[in-house]
Design a protein around this motif. Structure first.
Motif, PDB file in Angstrom:
ATOM      1  N   THR B  63       0.847  -1.207   0.000  1.00 59.94           N
ATOM      2  CA  THR B  63       0.000   0.000   0.000  1.00 59.94           C
ATOM      3  C   THR B  63       0.878   1.250   0.000  1.00 59.94           C
ATOM      4  N   ALA B  64       1.917   1.232   0.811  1.00 61.11           N
ATOM      5  CA  ALA B  64       2.835   2.380   0.885  1.00 61.11           C
ATOM      6  C   ALA B  64       3.501   2.620  -0.471  1.00 61.11           C
ATOM      7  N   GLU B  65       3.869   1.550  -1.141  1.00 63.17           N
ATOM      8  CA  GLU B  65       4.500   1.690  -2.470  1.00 63.17           C
ATOM      9  C   GLU B  65       3.539   2.321  -3.475  1.00 63.17           C
ATOM     10  N   ILE B  66       2.289   1.869  -3.445  1.00 63.51           N
ATOM     11  CA  ILE B  66       1.284   2.406  -4.383  1.00 63.51           C
ATOM     12  C   ILE B  66       1.058   3.895  -4.103  1.00 63.51           C
ATOM     13  N   PHE B  67       0.975   4.257  -2.825  1.00 64.34           N
ATOM     14  CA  PHE B  67       0.784   5.672  -2.484  1.00 64.34           C
ATOM     15  C   PHE B  67       2.019   6.493  -2.865  1.00 64.34           C
ATOM     16  N   ALA B  68       3.194   5.959  -2.609  1.00 59.76           N
ATOM     17  CA  ALA B  68       4.426   6.688  -2.943  1.00 59.76           C
ATOM     18  C   ALA B  68       4.468   6.988  -4.437  1.00 59.76           C
ATOM     19  N   GLU B  69       4.145   5.981  -5.234  1.00 56.07           N
ATOM     20  CA  GLU B  69       4.170   6.142  -6.686  1.00 56.07           C
ATOM     21  C   GLU B  69       3.161   7.205  -7.124  1.00 56.07           C
ATOM     22  N   ALA B  70       1.946   7.125  -6.610  1.00 58.54           N
ATOM     23  CA  ALA B  70       0.895   8.086  -7.006  1.00 58.54           C
ATOM     24  C   ALA B  70       1.249   9.509  -6.586  1.00 58.54           C
ATOM     25  N   LEU B  71       1.999   9.638  -5.495  1.00 58.60           N
ATOM     26  CA  LEU B  71       2.310  10.969  -4.963  1.00 58.60           C
ATOM     27  C   LEU B  71       3.659  11.485  -5.475  1.00 58.60           C
ATOM     28  N   GLY B  72       4.230  10.766  -6.425  1.00 63.12           N
ATOM     29  CA  GLY B  72       5.482  11.231  -7.011  1.00 63.12           C
ATOM     30  C   GLY B  72       6.671  11.113  -6.072  1.00 63.12           C
ATOM     31  N   SER B  73       6.572  10.203  -5.109  1.00 63.77           N
ATOM     32  CA  SER B  73       7.661   9.988  -4.164  1.00 63.77           C
ATOM     33  C   SER B  73       8.353   8.664  -4.509  1.00 63.77           C
ATOM     34  N   SER B  74       9.601   8.552  -4.162  1.00 60.21           N
ATOM     35  CA  SER B  74      10.318   7.334  -4.507  1.00 60.21           C
ATOM     36  C   SER B  74      10.018   6.213  -3.496  1.00 60.21           C
ATOM     37  N   PRO B  75       9.591   5.027  -3.998  1.00 53.32           N
ATOM     38  CA  PRO B  75       9.318   3.912  -3.088  1.00 53.32           C
ATOM     39  C   PRO B  75      10.540   3.514  -2.259  1.00 53.32           C
TER      40      PRO B  75
END
Lengths: 164, 164
Positions: B63-75
């Motif tokens: 879930t954290a990875e999916i949110f990071a990707e959507a928010l333009g943050s690096s997983p």
């Protein structure tokens, strides 16, 4: 029971020389517009209050009318309660709604009174929300016991975005 | 500081005979899809977490990875904390984030742990929320004093609608 707590929209400023007495301050043109957008967002969420109760103050009554219209409810059905006036104890309006046989109830009132009501329902020691003007909080009480749950809080901007 | 509390998305059911051990349950295909929609809604709201912290469990990490990707943050920047495991005391993760110099922090974890954290921050006696899977609560602490305010709570459905 589902409870929608709605804070009134932007009203004429107290410092405005033409400002009427506190209880009679009306919404501004911008206040009417933003309140309508927020109300359409609540309509998009499927809200269908059986009962609408407003504070007797003009800015709340106008807000209640705008929400009633957006939600397909008749403005004539809006009830007025002194228990939603800013300085009232939140327990008073709770006592009033506990006698209702309604599935969805909308209360239109003031801050911090509605924030005190949220904290009272959540069992908190003091307010932990700051409802924006024309913002809405949604709480639900599961049937059969007294515990209230905070389902969501939405700012008027989020409500407007949901209406688009 | 702004705090986003994110509950993990829908994971493989415990009753599924192919279900791996509790800490390793992955998101289902539907869970991935709904989590992504919710994350895009949070992106539409302008969330820009400086720090993302996840529970070590697989469903939270995904879930954290999916949110990071959507928010333009690096997983790769996602930190893992044992303090977000389901049975931890909410005070432990709070203690951890209180040492951060960050404007926006995202925590990805479990229910009812995150609901306990909300009630702890709100000064309530017990939980008054039930974060949905991939739902998000946003709290803010004004600088200079310790009081937290609940800004909004959004279900994954509302987040998805905000992304459209």
């Amino acid at each position: 029971m589902i409870l929608y707590l709605v804070r009134h929209g932007i009203a004429v400023d107290r410092t405005d020389p033409k400002c009427p007495p506190e209880a009679e301050r009306p919404l501004t043109a911008k206040g009417v517009q933003k309140t309508r957008s927020a109300a359409l967002g609540l309509e998009a969420l499927g809200a269908k209050p059986d009962v609408l109760i407003s504070s007797p103050y003009v800015r709340a009554a106008q807000t209640a009318e705008i929400f009633a219209e957006a939600l397909g409810s008749s403005p004539e059905k809006i009830r007025v309660s002194e228990a939603l006036k800013p300085a009232e104890n939140p327990a008073t309006i709770l006592n009033e709604i506990s006698r209702l046989r309604a599935k969805e109830v909308m209360l239109v009132g003031h801050a911090p009174h509605l924030d005190l009501l949220v904290s009272h329902l959540a069992g908190a020691r003091g307010p932990f929300t700051s409802l924006k003007k024309a913002g809405v909080a949604c709480l639900e009480q599961a049937s059969g016991h007294g515990r209230w749950e905070l389902r969501w809080i939405l700012t008027p901007k989020l409500l407007r975005d949901l209406a688009d």
